[in-house]
Design an enzyme around this catalytic site. Sequence first.
Site, short mmCIF file in Angstrom:
data_model
loop_
_atom_site.label_atom_id
_atom_site.label_comp_id
_atom_site.label_asym_id
_atom_site.label_seq_id
_atom_site.Cartn_x
_atom_site.Cartn_y
_atom_site.Cartn_z
N LYS A 289 0.84 -1.20 0.00
CA LYS A 289 0.00 0.00 0.00
C LYS A 289 0.88 1.25 0.00
O LYS A 289 0.69 2.16 -0.79
CB LYS A 289 -0.92 -0.02 1.23
CG LYS A 289 -1.81 1.18 1.32
CD LYS A 289 -2.78 1.08 2.49
CE LYS A 289 -3.47 2.43 2.68
NZ LYS A 289 -4.42 2.44 3.77
N GLU A 295 10.46 -4.56 4.82
CA GLU A 295 10.58 -5.98 4.45
C GLU A 295 10.24 -6.18 2.97
O GLU A 295 10.97 -6.84 2.22
CB GLU A 295 9.62 -6.84 5.29
CG GLU A 295 9.91 -6.86 6.77
CD GLU A 295 9.18 -5.75 7.54
OE1 GLU A 295 8.83 -4.73 6.91
OE2 GLU A 295 8.99 -5.91 8.76
N GLY A 349 -4.81 -1.60 5.00
CA GLY A 349 -4.01 -2.73 4.54
C GLY A 349 -4.67 -4.07 4.79
O GLY A 349 -4.78 -4.91 3.89
N ARG A 350 -5.15 -4.27 6.02
CA ARG A 350 -5.71 -5.59 6.37
C ARG A 350 -7.10 -5.81 5.77
O ARG A 350 -7.67 -6.87 5.88
CB ARG A 350 -5.73 -5.77 7.88
CG ARG A 350 -6.43 -4.66 8.64
CD ARG A 350 -6.12 -4.71 10.12
NE ARG A 350 -6.64 -3.57 10.86
CZ ARG A 350 -6.00 -2.41 11.00
NH1 ARG A 350 -4.82 -2.24 10.45
NH2 ARG A 350 -6.54 -1.43 11.70
N GLU A 436 -4.96 -6.54 14.77
CA GLU A 436 -4.40 -5.23 14.40
C GLU A 436 -5.50 -4.17 14.50
O GLU A 436 -5.23 -3.01 14.78
CB GLU A 436 -3.81 -5.26 12.98
CG GLU A 436 -2.89 -4.07 12.69
CD GLU A 436 -2.03 -4.26 11.44
OE1 GLU A 436 -0.86 -4.68 11.56
OE2 GLU A 436 -2.53 -3.99 10.34
N HIS A 467 -6.11 -32.68 17.51
CA HIS A 467 -4.96 -33.48 17.95
C HIS A 467 -3.81 -32.59 18.39
O HIS A 467 -2.68 -33.04 18.48
CB HIS A 467 -4.53 -34.42 16.82
CG HIS A 467 -5.56 -35.48 16.55
ND1 HIS A 467 -5.60 -36.66 17.24
CD2 HIS A 467 -6.63 -35.49 15.73
CE1 HIS A 467 -6.63 -37.39 16.82
NE2 HIS A 467 -7.28 -36.68 15.91
N LYS A 592 9.17 -0.83 14.37
CA LYS A 592 9.77 -0.53 13.06
C LYS A 592 10.89 0.48 13.22
O LYS A 592 11.97 0.35 12.65
CB LYS A 592 8.71 0.09 12.12
CG LYS A 592 7.75 -0.88 11.50
CD LYS A 592 6.92 -0.15 10.44
CE LYS A 592 5.61 -0.83 10.18
NZ LYS A 592 4.71 -0.04 9.33
O1 F6P Z 1 1.85 -4.38 9.94
C1 F6P Z 1 1.69 -3.03 9.69
C2 F6P Z 1 1.19 -2.75 8.30
O2 F6P Z 1 1.12 -1.39 8.14
C3 F6P Z 1 -0.14 -3.43 7.99
O3 F6P Z 1 -1.21 -2.70 8.41
C4 F6P Z 1 -0.04 -3.58 6.52
O4 F6P Z 1 -0.96 -4.52 6.06
C5 F6P Z 1 1.39 -4.03 6.36
O5 F6P Z 1 2.09 -3.27 7.32
C6 F6P Z 1 1.98 -3.86 4.99
O6 F6P Z 1 1.98 -2.53 4.57
P1 F6P Z 1 2.18 -2.14 3.04
O7 F6P Z 1 1.06 -2.74 2.25
O8 F6P Z 1 2.16 -0.65 3.01
O9 F6P Z 1 3.50 -2.68 2.59
#
Ligand code: F6P
Length: 652
Positions: A289, A295, A349-350, A436, A467, A592
């Site tokens: 987003k 990462e 995002g979620r 979240e 199990h 972060k």
């Molecule tokens: O975990 C934090 C967060 O901001 C989530 O809300 C989001 O889904 C994820 O990082 C990834 O963010 P992006 O889509 O901006 O890479």
Amino acid sequence: MLASAVSAVQQQHCPIAVTSSSGARLTTPTVAPALRLTSGFTHNSCSSLRGQALKLRVNQPSRQARAISETRTEAMASGHALISESAAWADLKKHVKTIEGTHLRELLKDQERCEELIKEYDGVVVDLSRQRVIHETMLKLLKLAEEAKLKEKIDTMFSGEHINSTENRAVLHAALRAPRNEVINCDGQNVVPSVWEVLDKINTFSDQIRSGSWLGATGKPLTDVVAIGIGGSFLGPLFVHTALQTEPTCALAAKGRRLRFLANVDPIDVARALANLQQETTLVVIVSKTFTTAETMLNARTVRTWITSALGPEAVSKHMVAVSTNLKLVKEFGIDPANAFGFWDWVGGRYSVCSAVGVLPLALQYGFGSVKKFLEGAWSIDDHFRSAPLGSNLPVLLGLMSVWNVSFLGCDARAILPYCQALAKLAPHIQQVSMESNGKGVSIDGVPLSFEAGEIDFGEPGTNGQHSFYQLIHQGRVIPCDFIGIIKSQQSVYLKGEQVSNHDELMCNFFAQADALAYGKTREELAAEKIPEELIPHKMFSGNRQSLSILLPNLTPYTVGQLLALYEHRVAVQGWIWGINSFDQWGVELGKSLAGKVRTQMNAARTKSKPLSGFNYSTTTLLTRYLQGKTQLLYPDPHDVFPTNILPGHEK
Ligand code: F6P
């Protein structure tokens, strides 16, 4: 005034700042006001610090409680009262006594009660009869919903108002699945046409890739897709992909194609994602987003290098596309804006699986037609959610059950237990959607909560869970369970001579577990079975453990969409009742930024032999050990290494 009281409370959560003998500023996350130690950081001073911290901790609850209570008093005066101050909340608190005098064994005998608690909409059956509720409980919960202005909040969300106030954003993921002719306004504009513009673009693009009219840099069709993203840019698409993989129509449409996900910033995940793929036939979709997530961006740079090292820099335009709201950064990364699929800041995002985040990779794998049905299923629940009366509104009822279990019956956790292997990734996705969203400590007005919001979610498909952790659920802690069953399985096995089909066998467990939790097993029943006296306490089950059951007619793209929207809206209902903002996630920021500080120092220590500074004793010790251990690195200097083909025959 309110803000200052809130900040007074927040200051109590400040880390202790300590100066060590070397002058380094050390921090501990202990809840206490700032404390400065100038003497050496010896064993003795450690224990003196411990002594002071202990004293502070002893004093801390009453000071904190005082500050919180002052804050709340001011909040009440300024019209920002918590829901826990309401008469409806107090009434439910009192009602707990009544419920404590009941047992599900008895409640399940009342057919009228059960009829009232089994609801159906568009093929989805939700059975709440094994919840610890009676008619009166439901009325009181609906009163609480009224008190929380739930209906107004649902309407406000659909009207496009900026209800995510801490980020000043609307919350319109429902618009992502709205039919073309629907009108959903945000900031004076109908957003539905822009949604469909992107969907149409995905339709065309996925068709080009799947039909082979779009070819890679060496003229080969792109049969494999690697979707790079994390959190909401990964978990939702993975959930839906896993759910559709074994659905016959989808499986047929995906023949000869592979969809992989790369989420973790771990070279092992790179190895797993790229194993046995060829650059020539791989399309990379970078999903972020913000297009800034550390990462994702490192993984994106890694895979870009993997592509260009084999095919040259020009290959990016044929082999890499992006999904983002930040098209400027997409361009800077080197991806042609024509190959970017946008979405909007009103999609959290979620909650983004129905945007290009999920739609693009899924359409590439299964064809746009199936993904469209998935969106239609989600919209079926959206429409129901915005229009059905609260008393028969499935996401509302599900949300109220969670609030009742968490806030009144004291259950901290919830288990998500699909009796369907294709739903294996539902629990991990809902973990993010729920935890979240609702893992918050203050109300939307910034007032510290007087109760715990959110719940701890976990789960596994049945019967694997049985199990594994069901022992605790049956005889240990009380964990409300969501059982999810499917009437017609995606796959069928029925062996000659067997009493039931394999899927029947699975579903026998779905039905049995809910009753085992509700009824339990008494001493008398065990005695009648002639169980030796000394074993009776071990074999007794208290029962009266609540669960709910969701029964879907089948698991198709449509019903996967329904299931997704049910949970998304349920989480929002919980947040609205608790009076929190379910659409921001400030709690992920601190870790972060601290990782950034470690990164800078790690690099300086390794490249300039700079000593570490500013970390506490623990971090300094472990980081030093880590850096020392890494002198044995296989590749001490940075250079392009791709751990591909190290896992022969590995399939993700
Ligand atoms: O975990 C934090 C967060 O901001 C989530 O809300 C989001 O889904 C994820 O990082 C990834 O963010 P992006 O889509 O901006 O890479």
